[in-house]
Design an enzyme around this catalytic site. Structure first.
Site, PDB file in Angstrom:
ATOM      1  CG  HIS A  24      -0.632  -0.416   2.392  1.00  0.00           C
ATOM      2  ND1 HIS A  24       0.214   0.062   3.209  1.00  0.00           N
ATOM      3  CD2 HIS A  24      -1.174  -1.320   3.088  1.00  0.00           C
ATOM      4  CE1 HIS A  24       0.317  -0.573   4.223  1.00  0.00           C
ATOM      5  NE2 HIS A  24      -0.458  -1.557   4.146  1.00  0.00           N
ATOM      6  CG  HIS A  77      -2.147  -6.576  13.069  1.00  0.00           C
ATOM      7  ND1 HIS A  77      -3.299  -5.449  13.185  1.00  0.00           N
ATOM      8  CD2 HIS A  77      -1.416  -6.024  12.047  1.00  0.00           C
ATOM      9  CE1 HIS A  77      -2.867  -4.590  12.155  1.00  0.00           C
ATOM     10  NE2 HIS A  77      -1.984  -4.706  11.582  1.00  0.00           N
ATOM     11  CD  GLU A 104      -2.353  -3.667   7.465  1.00  0.00           C
ATOM     12  OE1 GLU A 104      -1.808  -3.407   8.554  1.00  0.00           O
ATOM     13  OE2 GLU A 104      -2.583  -3.031   6.581  1.00  0.00           O
ATOM     14  CG  ASP A 133      -0.224  -7.636   6.523  1.00  0.00           C
ATOM     15  OD1 ASP A 133      -1.285  -7.212   7.001  1.00  0.00           O
ATOM     16  OD2 ASP A 133       0.936  -7.171   6.741  1.00  0.00           O
ATOM     17  CG  HIS A 149       0.238  -0.208  11.659  1.00  0.00           C
ATOM     18  ND1 HIS A 149      -0.173   0.159  10.633  1.00  0.00           N
ATOM     19  CD2 HIS A 149       0.261  -1.598  11.875  1.00  0.00           C
ATOM     20  CE1 HIS A 149      -0.222  -0.956   9.848  1.00  0.00           C
ATOM     21  NE2 HIS A 149      -0.006  -1.756  10.709  1.00  0.00           N
ATOM     22  CG  ASP A 172       2.448  -5.081  11.516  1.00  0.00           C
ATOM     23  OD1 ASP A 172       2.764  -6.145  10.915  1.00  0.00           O
ATOM     24  OD2 ASP A 172       1.548  -4.671  11.400  1.00  0.00           O
ATOM     25  CE1 TYR A 177       6.946  -4.073   8.920  1.00  0.00           C
ATOM     26  CE2 TYR A 177       7.334  -2.749  10.883  1.00  0.00           C
ATOM     27  CZ  TYR A 177       6.563  -3.785  10.290  1.00  0.00           C
ATOM     28  OH  TYR A 177       5.757  -4.326  10.692  1.00  0.00           O
ATOM     29  CG  HIS A 193       5.800  -7.915   8.289  1.00  0.00           C
ATOM     30  ND1 HIS A 193       5.155  -8.579   7.200  1.00  0.00           N
ATOM     31  CD2 HIS A 193       4.916  -7.196   9.081  1.00  0.00           C
ATOM     32  CE1 HIS A 193       3.829  -8.393   7.125  1.00  0.00           C
ATOM     33  NE2 HIS A 193       3.515  -7.237   8.146  1.00  0.00           N
TER      34      HIS A 193
HETATM   35 FE1  FEO Z   1      -0.384  -4.012  10.167  1.00  0.00          FE
HETATM   36 FE2  FEO Z   1       1.709  -6.533   8.807  1.00  0.00          FE
HETATM   37  O1  FEO Z   1      -0.046  -5.541   8.945  1.00  0.00           O
END
Ligand code: FEO
Length: 403
Positions: A28, A82, A84, A86, A148, A167, A195, A228
């Protein structure tokens, strides 16, 4: 039958069962030049617990890694740190295929998961600071609101001293290696900074508070397992220390000169400003937008005191690439910057004024009025650029001493 993908053992009871995304280059708007990973973890023992899932297209890879550990057995629980996509994109598939009895998440996580996937998921809310035994394995959950997303939380496994930090303390980095001690430090620091600059920067004060809270809890962390990038089994304090430093946004004697140019006139002004800064002891990052991506600009700004932005005027506006970068950077709420706008024009000349207004609107302390040169900068215009740089360098050194 052997599984096509294998889990990687992380600790006595924990396996990495995530996926590596070698191909992703746009997250994104953030250019992920080295790809990414979506880390999911399987905790085994009296029960099997999955910590987060992966992006939906990688579900089969995750499932195969889970199967490589527990065969056809199901799992007892999924912890969703989380929502999100991903990390939660494969959650509905995981529920269908692995049959967890419950899904644990924060209060805001429950709302976000319902909003994404409907109300069919059987969710159980954990409170901030709550410790809970799941099938005989103890966990503690800590909310990390707005780090986040509102739903964000981390999960601590005291038995193996693993912090599943979601994250937090991660980086976008695809690699065949799973552990940070197998990857060169330079890459870890570059990708960690990128990041932080592109995702966490707006939440810097919350990062500072989170790190203080983790310290005050005196958690023993032998393994730091983000969602990640690599897993840390050595030097687990290193990335949190870097985050604490980056969150302060302490400026250095460094300036970013970012610009877009039509016929090299704005570029010539940028060169004069860069030379003026360097002559006065400021390290300058020269970033033409025909070459550099917005996320590289954000990364270089992380520790820069100076922010100089230039644009030619096109149809009474700044150039679109500059509007893109300034909009992106404004959203990241950089602090402790000073700078100026510049640019060439033919007959109307709004570009540099618009850049000036955008820099001002994001709280950059302006060191002078916008510089504008008609068509091609002459000797006087270039002298003005150098003078601006000299003036800015003096102010930058004063500014750094204040911080
Ligand atoms: Fe906030 Fe890796 O997603």
């Amino acid at each position: 039958m052997s599984e096509p993908f294998q889990a990687v053992k992380v600790s006595e009871r924990v396996y990495w069962v995530g996926a590596v995304d070698w191909n992703i280059r746009d997250f994104h708007g953030y250019q992920t030049g080295r790809g990414s990973t979506y880390n999911a973890f399987l905790v085994t023992g009296e029960s099997n617990i999955l910590i987060d899932t992966v992006k939906k297209p990688f579900f089969d890879e995750m499932l195969s890694r889970v199967r490589s550990v527990i065969g056809d057995a199901g799992i007892d629980c999924i912890v969703s740190n989380h929502a999100e996509l991903d990390h939660a994109g494969a959650l509905p598939d995981a529920v269908r295929n692995l049959g967890p009895k419950k899904i644990l998440t924060s209060k805001m996580g429950a709302r976000a998961l319902h909003d994404h996937f409907g109300t069919g998921l059987d969710l159980s809310i954990v409170k901030d600071g709550e410790s809970r035994s799941i099938g005989g394995i103890d966990f503690t959950f800590l909310e990390t609101k707005m780090l986040h997303w509102p739903d964000s939380m981390v999960t601590y496994l005291p038995g193996d001293r693993v912090l599943f930090s979601q994250d937090g303390f991660g980086m976008h980095l695809a690699s065949t290696e799973r552990f940070s001690d197998e990857i060169p430090n330079e890459i870890l620091e570059q990708e960690g900074a990128k990041y932080f600059a592109n995702i966490l920067l707006p939440f810097s004060p919350l990062v500072t508070k989170l790190i203080e809270r983790i310290k005050s809890l005196d958690l023993r962390i032998d393994i730091l397992a983000p969602d990640h990038g690599p897993i840390w089994r050595k030097d687990t304090g290193r990335m949190p220390e870097l985050w604490a430093k980056w969150a302060l946004q302490k400026p250095k004697a460094k300036a970013v000169i970012v610009f877009d140019s039509m016929w090299q006139s704005t570029e010539t002004m940028a060169k004069a400003i860069a030379e003026g800064l360097v002559e006065n002891g400021i390290s300058a990052r020269f970033m033409p937008l025909q070459v550099f991506h917005r996320s590289d600009v954000a990364t270089e700004l992380l520790d820069a005191a100076g922010f100089f932005a230039g644009s030619s005027t096109l149809n009474k506006h700044l150039l679109p690439r500059m509007a893109d970068v300034l909009t992106y950077i404004k959203g990241l709420k950089p602090r402790n910057k000073m700078g100026a706008a510049f640019g060439s024009f033919g007959w109307s000349g709004e570009g540099s004024q618009q850049v000036h207004e955008m820099l001002e609107s994001m709280g950059v302390e302006m060191v002078g009025a916008p510089l504008a040169a008609r068509y091609v900068p002459d000797a006087n215009d270039l002298e003005s650029c150098r003078q601006l740089a000299t003036q800015a360098a003096t102010r930058i050194f004063e500014h750094i001493e204040d911080k």
